[in-house]
Design an enzyme around this catalytic site. Sequence first.
Site, PDB file in Angstrom:
ATOM      1  N   SER A 163      27.803  65.917  34.238  1.00 54.04           N
ATOM      2  CA  SER A 163      27.944  64.462  34.301  1.00 54.04           C
ATOM      3  C   SER A 163      29.221  63.973  33.628  1.00 54.04           C
ATOM      4  CB  SER A 163      26.728  63.802  33.663  1.00 54.04           C
ATOM      5  OG  SER A 163      26.569  64.278  32.345  1.00 54.04           O
ATOM      6  N   ASP A 187      22.739  56.303  24.839  1.00 47.24           N
ATOM      7  CA  ASP A 187      23.643  57.322  25.359  1.00 47.24           C
ATOM      8  C   ASP A 187      24.907  57.310  24.516  1.00 47.24           C
ATOM      9  OD1 ASP A 187      25.360  58.968  26.676  1.00 47.24           O
ATOM     10  OD2 ASP A 187      25.185  58.023  28.648  1.00 47.24           O
ATOM     11  N   HIS A 225      28.053  60.072  27.107  1.00 45.99           N
ATOM     12  CA  HIS A 225      28.981  59.642  28.172  1.00 45.99           C
ATOM     13  C   HIS A 225      29.826  58.474  27.694  1.00 45.99           C
ATOM     14  CE1 HIS A 225      25.544  61.640  30.167  1.00 45.99           C
ATOM     15  NE2 HIS A 225      26.529  62.225  30.815  1.00 45.99           N
TER      16      HIS A 225
END
Length: 433
Positions: free
Chosen positions: A151, A401, A404
Site C-alpha cells: 500500500s 493510520d 500511510h
Amino acid sequence: MGTTSPLKQQPHSFTKKLIAWTLYALLPIALLRLYFYPIPLPQSLTDQLPHNDPIIITTSSSSSPQEEERADEIACDYTNGKWVHDKLGPLYNGTSCGTIKDGQNCIIHGRPDLGYMNWRWKPKQCQLPRFDPNSFLQLLQNKHLAFVGDSMARNQLESLLCMLASVSPPDLVYQDGGDNKFRRWNFASHNINVSIYWSPFLVKGLEKSNNGPNYNKLYLDSVDERWAMDMNHIDMFVLSIGHWFLHPAVYFEGDSVLGCHYCPGLNHTEIGFFDVFRKAIKTTLKTIIERRGANANAIDVIVTTFSPSHFEGDWDKAGACPKTKPFKEGEKPLEGMDADMRKIEVEEVEAAKANAKQFAGLRLEALDVTKLSLMRPDGHPGPYMNPFPYANGVTDRVQNDCVHWCLPGPIDTWNEILLEVMKRWKGQSRKGG
Ligand SMILES: *[C@@H]1O[C@H](CO)[C@@H](O)[C@H](O)[C@H]1NC(C)=O
Ligand SMILES: *[C@@H]1O[C@H](CO)[C@@H](O)[C@H](O)[C@H]1NC(C)=O
Ligand SMILES: *[C@@H]1O[C@H](CO)[C@@H](O)[C@H](O)[C@H]1NC(C)=O
C-alpha cells in the site's frame, strides 16, 4: 511477553533482537489488518491486460561527454536535509484528482490543521525543484511505468497521478482485484502507461487470510509472477515494500522451510524478518537482471526505501500520531528498524548495480526517502483515515493510520526526487551503467 522460553537459550544480542522483532510485529499486526485485509489472488493479469509491442529505446549516443559530466555534477544527495516552510503548497487537492484512496484523503475527511501541506524538502547541498508534471511526462513519453509493492507503493503512485493529472488527466484503462490492487492508466497526451501491481513481498507469497492460515507464506527464491510476467512490457519499475514483512510468516526456500517470524504453535525456528527482507529484494533484483539485463530494451529500476511509521500511543486511541509539524534537523535520528530496513535496501540496490554493470540498458537506484519521511510525523492521516472521526465528540476508541501518508502530503516529495533521478539519468550515457 517476548521474554519467555525460546529466548532463554539465545545469546543476549539475539534475544534483544528477537524482542524487538516481536514488538515490531505486535502493534502493526492489529493495525495492518485494518488496511490490508486479504483478498483472493486474482487470475493471471496478463490474460486480461492488453499488451503493447516491446518498445525500443535508443540509448545514449546523443549525450556528449560534457553533458555527462554536468549530469554527474548535479547528482545530489537528497537524503540529508531539512523541511522548510513553503508558501506555495501542493499541486493538487483532495478533489482535483479522482484517485486518492479514501483513507488518505485527509482534507476531505476533515483534518482541521492543513499546515502539513506547506513544507518542502531542502537537501543540504542542493535544491530540490518543485515537481514539474510536464517534465515528468516528457521523460516518460512512450513508456510504461509500473509501481509494484504494497500500500505504500499505491500511496506513492496516487501522489504521482494526482500531480501529473494537474496538467494531463489520465484514463483508467484497467482495473482488477479488490481494493484497487491492480490498475493501469493511460496518458494519451504522451503515450504513457502507468500501472500498479499489488505484491507486498515482491517474491511469491501467500497472504494470510481469514479462511486460510493467519500468517503469510513467502517463497524467497522466486518472484511473484503477477507482476514479473509483464516484465517485458515495462520500461521502469518503482518497487516499494516493507511493512508486510513485520507480519507473522513462514519462509520457504526451494522445498524447505527456512524458518518463520512470530509463529508460536508452529514448529519452526524464529529467524526474524531482516534477512528475509534482504533475500526478497535480492531475488527480485536478480530476476530482473536475468530476464531483462541482456534484453535490447532498456529498463530502469527504482527501489523506494522503507517508510517509517509514527505511532506515539495506542493505534486505537486518540492522539496516536498527534504532531502537526515536521521534526527539525537533528531532532530525530534514523535508528532501529527504520534504519535497518533502509540499509538492507540500499545495500541490495548497490549489489545489484554491480551485478548489472555489464548491461548498459539496465539502471538501478534506491529512492532513499526513509530519513526525510521519518522527519514528517505530521504527515499521516491518523484518525482522519475515517471521515470526520470526531463528529460526535472524542470517543474512547478511534482507529489511527500513522503508517500511510495524507495526499497531498510529504509523499509528494518522493516523486519530486524520483523526477530528479530520471532527469539525471536522461543526461547520462547508458554505457557503463
Ligand atoms: C481543488 O482544485 C480544483 C482544481 O484546481 C478546484 O477547482 C477546487 O476548488 C479545489 N478544491 C478545494 C477544496 O480547494
Ligand atoms: C499502453 O497500453 C496500451 C494498451 O492499453 C498500448 O496500446 C500502448 O502501446 C501502451 N503504451 C506504452 C507506451 O506502453
Ligand atoms: C519440532 O521439530 C524438531 C526438529 O525438526 C523435531 O525433533 C520435533 O519432534 C518437532 N516437534 C514437534 C512437536 O513436532
